[in-house]
Design an enzyme around this catalytic site. Sequence first.
Site, PDB file in Angstrom:
ATOM      1  N   ASP A  49      -9.564   7.476   7.710  1.00 43.36           N
ATOM      2  CA  ASP A  49     -10.479   6.474   7.148  1.00 43.36           C
ATOM      3  C   ASP A  49     -10.771   5.407   8.196  1.00 43.36           C
ATOM      4  O   ASP A  49     -11.699   4.627   8.041  1.00 43.36           O
ATOM      5  CB  ASP A  49      -9.836   5.837   5.904  1.00 43.36           C
ATOM      6  CG  ASP A  49     -10.741   4.815   5.232  1.00 43.36           C
ATOM      7  OD1 ASP A  49     -11.917   5.147   4.974  1.00 43.36           O
ATOM      8  OD2 ASP A  49     -10.287   3.680   4.980  1.00 43.36           O
ATOM      9  N   HIS A  88     -13.960   3.992   6.790  1.00 40.76           N
ATOM     10  CA  HIS A  88     -13.184   2.770   6.521  1.00 40.76           C
ATOM     11  C   HIS A  88     -13.536   2.191   5.136  1.00 40.76           C
ATOM     12  O   HIS A  88     -13.906   1.018   5.016  1.00 40.76           O
ATOM     13  CB  HIS A  88     -13.401   1.728   7.626  1.00 40.76           C
ATOM     14  CG  HIS A  88     -12.315   0.693   7.687  1.00 40.76           C
ATOM     15  ND1 HIS A  88     -11.972   0.036   8.839  1.00 40.76           N
ATOM     16  CD2 HIS A  88     -11.483   0.195   6.732  1.00 40.76           C
ATOM     17  CE1 HIS A  88     -10.996  -0.831   8.594  1.00 40.76           C
ATOM     18  NE2 HIS A  88     -10.682  -0.756   7.305  1.00 40.76           N
ATOM     19  N   GLU A 141     -14.279   1.482  16.035  1.00 46.10           N
ATOM     20  CA  GLU A 141     -15.223   1.293  14.919  1.00 46.10           C
ATOM     21  C   GLU A 141     -16.229   0.228  15.338  1.00 46.10           C
ATOM     22  O   GLU A 141     -15.835  -0.734  16.003  1.00 46.10           O
ATOM     23  CB  GLU A 141     -14.471   0.814  13.663  1.00 46.10           C
ATOM     24  CG  GLU A 141     -13.645   1.904  13.027  1.00 46.10           C
ATOM     25  CD  GLU A 141     -12.897   1.416  11.780  1.00 46.10           C
ATOM     26  OE1 GLU A 141     -13.351   0.454  11.137  1.00 46.10           O
ATOM     27  OE2 GLU A 141     -11.860   2.012  11.460  1.00 46.10           O
ATOM     28  N   GLY A 145     -11.328   2.434   2.511  1.00 41.65           N
ATOM     29  CA  GLY A 145     -10.083   2.366   1.723  1.00 41.65           C
ATOM     30  C   GLY A 145     -10.090   1.267   0.675  1.00 41.65           C
ATOM     31  O   GLY A 145      -9.642   1.465  -0.455  1.00 41.65           O
ATOM     32  N   ALA A 146     -10.580   0.106   1.045  1.00 40.40           N
ATOM     33  CA  ALA A 146     -10.547  -1.035   0.109  1.00 40.40           C
ATOM     34  C   ALA A 146     -11.861  -1.179  -0.644  1.00 40.40           C
ATOM     35  O   ALA A 146     -12.033  -2.109  -1.427  1.00 40.40           O
ATOM     36  CB  ALA A 146     -10.282  -2.315   0.890  1.00 40.40           C
ATOM     37  N   ASP A 198      10.512   1.600   6.108  1.00 37.99           N
ATOM     38  CA  ASP A 198       9.914   0.281   6.319  1.00 37.99           C
ATOM     39  C   ASP A 198      10.949  -0.609   7.005  1.00 37.99           C
ATOM     40  O   ASP A 198      12.113  -0.610   6.608  1.00 37.99           O
ATOM     41  CB  ASP A 198       9.499  -0.351   4.987  1.00 37.99           C
ATOM     42  CG  ASP A 198       8.616  -1.562   5.209  1.00 37.99           C
ATOM     43  OD1 ASP A 198       7.382  -1.409   5.192  1.00 37.99           O
ATOM     44  OD2 ASP A 198       9.166  -2.664   5.442  1.00 37.99           O
ATOM     45  N   ILE A 253       0.841  -1.204   0.000  1.00 42.68           N
ATOM     46  CA  ILE A 253       0.000   0.000   0.000  1.00 42.68           C
ATOM     47  C   ILE A 253       0.876   1.253   0.000  1.00 42.68           C
ATOM     48  O   ILE A 253       0.650   2.182  -0.792  1.00 42.68           O
ATOM     49  CB  ILE A 253      -0.988  -0.016   1.185  1.00 42.68           C
ATOM     50  CG1 ILE A 253      -1.964  -1.197   1.042  1.00 42.68           C
ATOM     51  CG2 ILE A 253      -1.757   1.307   1.259  1.00 42.68           C
ATOM     52  CD1 ILE A 253      -2.879  -1.423   2.223  1.00 42.68           C
ATOM     53  N   ALA A 306      -4.890   3.227   7.720  1.00 37.16           N
ATOM     54  CA  ALA A 306      -4.350   1.908   8.068  1.00 37.16           C
ATOM     55  C   ALA A 306      -5.236   1.243   9.124  1.00 37.16           C
ATOM     56  O   ALA A 306      -6.097   0.428   8.781  1.00 37.16           O
ATOM     57  CB  ALA A 306      -2.915   2.063   8.556  1.00 37.16           C
ATOM     58  N   ARG A 307      -5.069   1.624  10.368  1.00 36.12           N
ATOM     59  CA  ARG A 307      -5.890   1.102  11.456  1.00 36.12           C
ATOM     60  C   ARG A 307      -6.094   2.199  12.494  1.00 36.12           C
ATOM     61  O   ARG A 307      -5.205   3.022  12.713  1.00 36.12           O
ATOM     62  CB  ARG A 307      -5.201  -0.094  12.138  1.00 36.12           C
ATOM     63  CG  ARG A 307      -5.430  -1.413  11.435  1.00 36.12           C
ATOM     64  CD  ARG A 307      -6.902  -1.838  11.464  1.00 36.12           C
ATOM     65  NE  ARG A 307      -7.157  -3.037  10.678  1.00 36.12           N
ATOM     66  CZ  ARG A 307      -7.481  -3.048   9.377  1.00 36.12           C
ATOM     67  NH1 ARG A 307      -7.577  -1.930   8.693  1.00 36.12           N
ATOM     68  NH2 ARG A 307      -7.726  -4.192   8.749  1.00 36.12           N
TER      69      ARG A 307
HETATM   70  C1  3PG Z   1      -8.253  -4.246   5.040  1.00 44.80           C
HETATM   71  O1  3PG Z   1      -7.596  -4.550   6.030  1.00 44.80           O
HETATM   72  O2  3PG Z   1      -8.343  -4.985   4.046  1.00 44.80           O
HETATM   73  C2  3PG Z   1      -8.945  -2.922   4.988  1.00 44.80           C
HETATM   74  O3  3PG Z   1      -8.817  -2.240   6.198  1.00 44.80           O
HETATM   75  C3  3PG Z   1     -10.381  -3.010   4.542  1.00 44.80           C
HETATM   76  O4  3PG Z   1     -11.233  -3.484   5.518  1.00 44.80           O
HETATM   77  P1  3PG Z   1     -12.728  -3.940   5.101  1.00 44.80           P
HETATM   78  O5  3PG Z   1     -12.585  -5.253   4.416  1.00 44.80           O
HETATM   79  O6  3PG Z   1     -13.487  -4.019   6.367  1.00 44.80           O
HETATM   80  O7  3PG Z   1     -13.266  -2.907   4.158  1.00 44.80           O
END
Ligand code: 3PG
Length: 316
Positions: free
Chosen positions: A267, A290, A272, A292-293, A177, A158, A242-243
């Site tokens: 995000d 949240h 949560e 992001g993905a 990293d 990422i 990220a988290r």
């Molecule tokens: C992940 O760890 O893949 C992301 O934080 C996305 O989380 P989610 O699958 O709950 O959208």
Amino acid sequence: MIKLLANDGIDASGKKMLEAAGFDVITTKVEQADLADYINNNNISALTVRSATKVRKDIIDACPGLKLIGRGGVGMDNIDVEYAREKGIKVVNTPAASSQSVAELVIAHMYSMVRFLHLSNREMPVKGSTEFNTLKKNYSEGIELSGKSIGIIGFGRIGQAVAKYAIGNGMRVYAYDPYTTMATIKIDFFDGSSKEFLISSAPVNDFISKCDFITVHVPGGEIIGEKEIALMKDGVMLINAARGGVINETALLNALNSGKVACAALDVFNNEPTPDSTLLTHPKISLTPHTGASTKEAQLRIGTELAQLIIDFFQK
Ligand code: 3PG
């Protein structure tokens, strides 16, 4: 027939692949408290989750029939992975499928912050027709990303995807990293050409005071707190996709209120799905829930990759 519970949902194409391979895919959302009973009463052999459902020791112990836990996504902090593996349960995830989507959201938040989009979008519906010129004046001192510096802490898939977009925006990239000493960032263009940039990992202290933006891409744990913020440039902008808690929320609020941090993008949150309302209503924070993905493309990749991993496991 192998029964699979996709408790946090699965993309339609992944579901189709599994069904074609003979799985019974159940997409009912079972509450956390009822999960163990549901798994046992319905003879579920495979459980897939995203980040919402927790698969802790209690579920693992209570469900001896469970053979596989699939995480559609990257982070496995909601699963007791080692414990499950010790118990002989296969645990799989899709670590590469969503990097692009997360990176695009990070850059979207950066554009939002530098041009006050998060504020304009809150205020235009209310004041846009009565105080247009005031809003125009208030949001006229944005800055450009081009020529600015970004520090990327956590330079895995990422972080490296974020670097591509940052470089594409004319930004200077610094990265840290613990596992990567140098990464080749290859940017592919629409005409088939590409260009490569080498980015070396450097200690955070070497660049933390030079960056206009800092984004963190690590699996979890507090990386930025009061001490780290104190070392940053005045007016820095921070991004956490990220988290929750990777950037300490209290330290962040204090730094936003003092003006040390000009703006932040979040995000992800502690607690949560009920984040702190001070964060949610803060005028200097650009917010997403949240997601992001959560693009169609990433969900398609996640669903099909996960389906294939599950099919391979049960058909081996
Ligand atoms: C992940 O760890 O893949 C992301 O934080 C996305 O989380 P989610 O699958 O709950 O959208």
